[in-house]
Structures are given as C-alpha cells and as structure tokens.
Enzyme design. Structure first.
Site, PDB file in Angstrom:
ATOM      1  CG  ASP A  62      36.422   2.250 -12.886  1.00  0.00           C
ATOM      2  OD1 ASP A  62      37.174   2.410 -11.918  1.00  0.00           O
ATOM      3  OD2 ASP A  62      36.812   1.800 -13.984  1.00  0.00           O
ATOM      4  CB  ILE A  63      36.772   1.325  -7.458  1.00  0.00           C
ATOM      5  CG1 ILE A  63      36.782   1.598  -5.959  1.00  0.00           C
ATOM      6  CG2 ILE A  63      38.170   1.094  -7.985  1.00  0.00           C
ATOM      7  CD1 ILE A  63      35.458   1.622  -5.322  1.00  0.00           C
ATOM      8  CG  ASN A  88      38.911  -7.935  -3.469  1.00  0.00           C
ATOM      9  OD1 ASN A  88      39.800  -8.757  -3.352  1.00  0.00           O
ATOM     10  ND2 ASN A  88      37.979  -8.024  -4.427  1.00  0.00           N
ATOM     11  CE1 TYR A 153      47.750  -6.834  -9.141  1.00  0.00           C
ATOM     12  CE2 TYR A 153      49.664  -8.189  -8.628  1.00  0.00           C
ATOM     13  CZ  TYR A 153      48.332  -7.861  -8.424  1.00  0.00           C
ATOM     14  OH  TYR A 153      47.590  -8.572  -7.508  1.00  0.00           O
ATOM     15  N   GLY A 154      53.078  -4.944  -9.457  1.00  0.00           N
ATOM     16  CA  GLY A 154      53.795  -5.065  -8.183  1.00  0.00           C
ATOM     17  C   GLY A 154      54.079  -3.707  -7.563  1.00  0.00           C
ATOM     18  CB  ALA A 155      55.142  -0.467  -9.034  1.00  0.00           C
ATOM     19  CE  LYS A 157      47.127  -5.633  -5.562  1.00  0.00           C
ATOM     20  NZ  LYS A 157      45.812  -5.376  -4.944  1.00  0.00           N
TER      21      LYS A 157
HETATM   22  N1  LIG Z   1      44.118 -14.219  -8.002  1.00  0.00           N
HETATM   23  C1  LIG Z   1      45.325 -14.226  -7.477  1.00  0.00           C
HETATM   24  O1  LIG Z   1      46.114 -15.167  -7.663  1.00  0.00           O
HETATM   25  C2  LIG Z   1      45.757 -13.067  -6.596  1.00  0.00           C
HETATM   26  C3  LIG Z   1      47.001 -13.167  -5.968  1.00  0.00           C
HETATM   27  C4  LIG Z   1      47.416 -12.114  -5.132  1.00  0.00           C
HETATM   28  C5  LIG Z   1      46.583 -11.019  -4.933  1.00  0.00           C
HETATM   29  N2  LIG Z   1      45.376 -10.954  -5.581  1.00  0.00           N
HETATM   30  C6  LIG Z   1      44.530  -9.773  -5.312  1.00  0.00           C
HETATM   31  O2  LIG Z   1      43.240 -10.209  -4.921  1.00  0.00           O
HETATM   32  C7  LIG Z   1      42.253  -9.217  -5.253  1.00  0.00           C
HETATM   33  C8  LIG Z   1      41.093  -9.853  -5.985  1.00  0.00           C
HETATM   34  O3  LIG Z   1      41.573 -10.432  -7.186  1.00  0.00           O
HETATM   35  P1  LIG Z   1      40.815 -11.632  -7.912  1.00  0.00           P
HETATM   36  O4  LIG Z   1      41.880 -12.577  -8.327  1.00  0.00           O
HETATM   37  O5  LIG Z   1      39.666 -12.082  -7.087  1.00  0.00           O
HETATM   38  O6  LIG Z   1      40.305 -10.854  -9.225  1.00  0.00           O
HETATM   39  P2  LIG Z   1      39.003 -11.041 -10.146  1.00  0.00           P
HETATM   40  O7  LIG Z   1      38.440 -12.414 -10.042  1.00  0.00           O
HETATM   41  O8  LIG Z   1      39.384 -10.513 -11.460  1.00  0.00           O
HETATM   42  O9  LIG Z   1      37.933 -10.061  -9.424  1.00  0.00           O
HETATM   43  C9  LIG Z   1      38.154  -8.678  -9.414  1.00  0.00           C
HETATM   44  C10 LIG Z   1      36.894  -7.990  -8.865  1.00  0.00           C
HETATM   45  O10 LIG Z   1      37.142  -6.578  -8.850  1.00  0.00           O
HETATM   46  C11 LIG Z   1      36.195  -5.930  -9.722  1.00  0.00           C
HETATM   47  N3  LIG Z   1      36.909  -4.797 -10.326  1.00  0.00           N
HETATM   48  C12 LIG Z   1      38.026  -4.832 -11.103  1.00  0.00           C
HETATM   49  N4  LIG Z   1      38.378  -3.595 -11.464  1.00  0.00           N
HETATM   50  C13 LIG Z   1      37.484  -2.758 -10.893  1.00  0.00           C
HETATM   51  C14 LIG Z   1      37.312  -1.350 -10.908  1.00  0.00           C
HETATM   52  N5  LIG Z   1      38.138  -0.544 -11.591  1.00  0.00           N
HETATM   53  N6  LIG Z   1      36.274  -0.820 -10.209  1.00  0.00           N
HETATM   54  C15 LIG Z   1      35.417  -1.615  -9.523  1.00  0.00           C
HETATM   55  N7  LIG Z   1      35.541  -2.957  -9.478  1.00  0.00           N
HETATM   56  C16 LIG Z   1      36.551  -3.515 -10.160  1.00  0.00           C
HETATM   57  C17 LIG Z   1      35.727  -7.017 -10.697  1.00  0.00           C
HETATM   58  O11 LIG Z   1      34.441  -6.799 -11.249  1.00  0.00           O
HETATM   59  P3  LIG Z   1      34.248  -5.951 -12.631  1.00  0.00           P
HETATM   60  O12 LIG Z   1      35.224  -6.491 -13.612  1.00  0.00           O
HETATM   61  O13 LIG Z   1      32.808  -6.172 -12.992  1.00  0.00           O
HETATM   62  O14 LIG Z   1      34.527  -4.547 -12.230  1.00  0.00           O
HETATM   63  C18 LIG Z   1      35.677  -8.217  -9.742  1.00  0.00           C
HETATM   64  O15 LIG Z   1      34.518  -8.158  -8.933  1.00  0.00           O
HETATM   65  C19 LIG Z   1      42.997  -8.146  -6.057  1.00  0.00           C
HETATM   66  O16 LIG Z   1      43.343  -7.060  -5.206  1.00  0.00           O
HETATM   67  C20 LIG Z   1      44.268  -8.860  -6.515  1.00  0.00           C
HETATM   68  O17 LIG Z   1      45.319  -7.973  -6.751  1.00  0.00           O
HETATM   69  C21 LIG Z   1      44.951 -11.953  -6.400  1.00  0.00           C
END
Ligand SMILES: NC(=O)c1ccc[n+]([C@@H]2O[C@H](COP(=O)([O-])OP(=O)(O)OC[C@H]3O[C@@H](n4cnc5c(N)ncnc54)[C@H](OP(=O)(O)O)[C@@H]3O)[C@@H](O)[C@H]2O)c1
Length: 242
Positions: A62-63, A88, A153-155, A157
């Site tokens: 966990d980060i 990320n 979540y928005g807060a 970011k």
């Molecule tokens: N998808 C969208 O539409 C969207 C839109 C705007 C912004 N974003 C942003 O894009 C980024 C990536 O999102 P995504 O959509 O690709 O999400 P995702 O598919 O759920 O991937 C999230 C990644 O982060 C890891 N992770 C989550 N919590 C963690 C923690 N506490 N410690 C370490 N690793 C953690 C997950 O692996 P584990 O679960 O194994 O830890 C996974 O590798 C995020 O910052 C999100 O806010 C996404």
C-alpha cells in the site's frame, strides 16, 4: 548491470492507466520501479513490461505504508537514480451526497491520494534533482467540476492540484519539474466502481492516452513545468503531425 540511461517510478502500475504509462516508458527504454497492492497482479505486469524495459523492479504494498515508499526509493537508487515519478495510484472512496458521507472514511482518501504522493516526492527529490527530473501527478476533472456525489474524491484531487502547482514553483531552483495530467474518462476498474452495474463500454480504454504520454516524455521537463494537461483533449499539441 549496465548503467540505465533513464529511470521511472510509477505507482498503481498493475492495471488501468498506470499499466499503460509503464508500458509507454518501457517501450521508450526506461528502467522501471512499479507498485500496487496486489502482488500477483504486479508481478504479472512486471513480467510483461520486462519484455521491453531494461529493468523492472516490482515493489508490492500500500502506497500509504512508509516502508513501501522507502523500498520504492531504495529501488530507484539501486537502479541509479530517477528521471520520472508518476503518482498514479489513487482510490475513489464512497460516491454519494456529502451530507451522508462517512467523514472518517473520507479522511482515509487523503493519505492515499494526497499524502502518499507528497511523501514520495519528498523522498525522491534528491534523486530527481540529480537528473532534472519530472513529477507527474494524476488528477481528474472531478477536482474542479463539483459533480454531485464525487465531493470526497474531487476534494483530494483538488488538493493534489494546488500542491502540484505550488511544488512546480518551489522546485524550480532545484531543476525539478512537476505537471498535472487529467487522463479523462477511461474504461478501468476504478471507473466501473464509480458506476456499479452500468455498462461503461462507451468509455475508451486507457490506451487512448498513449499519444499524450509519448509526447510528454519527449519534452524537456522545464518546458512543461507547472502545466495541467487533459490527455484526451481534441486538437491537442500531441495529436498534430510532427
Ligand atoms: N478511470 C477514469 O475514468 C479516471 C478518470 C480521471 C482520473 N483517473 C485517475 O487515474 C488514475 C488511475 O486510475 P485507474 O482508472 O487506472 O484505476 P484502476 O484501474 O483502479 O488502477 C488503480 C491502480 O492503483 C493501484 N492502487 C490503488 N490503491 C492503491 C494503494 N493504496 N496503494 C498502492 N497501489 C494502489 C491498483 O492496484 P491494487 O488495487 O492492487 O493496489 C491499480 O494498479 C487515478 O489517479 C485516478 O484517480 C481515472
């Protein structure tokens, strides 16, 4: 090991956007340090990435765990330094009206989405300063748009955005740059979690952002310092013919 010319650290790189960013960096010849909580998924991603990357070090955990963050930076140091840090990994938390939000659970989002990136930046700074490095913090349009239900979540970011812009100004002297990237809606697990049971097949896969990442990693970090990019922006600089 032969000396690596470029090294990047990507959190949340086992799937979704982080996996795509790591893939772009691998194809560009970066040595990689990658992180996510689920060890099996992370090791599988590392195996795929090492087909292109000269070195891949998976650090599972966990980060928000200080020992995990220290291991990530130790791994970068062992590889030889750090050119790019991509914060990320992020959590969505509860989606729902603010009047019903469980405030202590809301509090849990800040250490993941804001605190962990900040501490990683602090730890990575000596390495980044040695190589005129780039910090990339992943944000969202939810940072500014006030979508009903998306407040917590928005807060986080929004906080990350302010801190990133402040850092971009503060780190100028040390030759380190910081940018914000809003990737836009993407068909990932986080997005599906935000819309449980809904068909999200009209959203693009995170690979839609690849032209942006290839463009960003071509830039002199100092030339983009402090900018906020929307990776799916139409008519963007990175979509113009060279
Ligand atoms: N998808 C969208 O539409 C969207 C839109 C705007 C912004 N974003 C942003 O894009 C980024 C990536 O999102 P995504 O959509 O690709 O999400 P995702 O598919 O759920 O991937 C999230 C990644 O982060 C890891 N992770 C989550 N919590 C963690 C923690 N506490 N410690 C370490 N690793 C953690 C997950 O692996 P584990 O679960 O194994 O830890 C996974 O590798 C995020 O910052 C999100 O806010 C996404």
């Amino acid at each position: 090991m032969t000396e690596l010319t470029r090294i990047a650290l990507v959190t949340g790189a086992s799937r979704g956007l982080g996996r795509v960013i790591a893939g772009v960096l691998a194809a560009r010849g970066y040595g990689l340090i990658i992180n996510a909580r689920n060890r099996d998924a992370l090791v599988a991603a590392a195996g795929e990435l090492s087909r292109h990357a000269p070195a891949v070090v998976p650090v599972a955990g966990d980060i928000t765990d200080a020992a995990v963050r220290a291991s990530l930076i130790d791994a970068a140091r062992l590889l030889g330094g750090l050119d790019v840090l991509v914060n990320n990994a992020s959590e969505l938390g509860e989606i729902g009206p603010l009047v019903n939000v469980d405030v202590p659970r809301f509090g849990r989002l800040f250490p993941v989405n804001v605190g962990a990136p900040m501490v990683l930046i602090q730890l990575a700074l000596p390495l980044l300063a040695g190589r005129r490095g780039l910090i990339v913090n992943i944000t969202s349009d939810a940072a500014a748009a006030a979508y009903p239900g998306w407040g917590p979540y928005g807060a986080t970011k929004a906080a990350l955005e302010l801190l990133t812009r402040t850092l971009a100004a503060e780190l100028r002297e040390q030759g380190v740059s910081a940018v914000l990237v809003d990737p836009g809606d993407m068909r990932t697990r986080m997005h599906q979690d935000a819309y449980p049971g809904e068909d999200i097949s009209d959203r693009p896969l995170p690979e839609v952002t690849v032209p942006f990442w290839n463009w960003l990693f071509e830039q002199d970090p100092e030339a983009v310092r402090g900018e906020r990019f929307a990776a799916q922006q139409e008519d963007a600089r990175w979509l113009q013919p060279a």
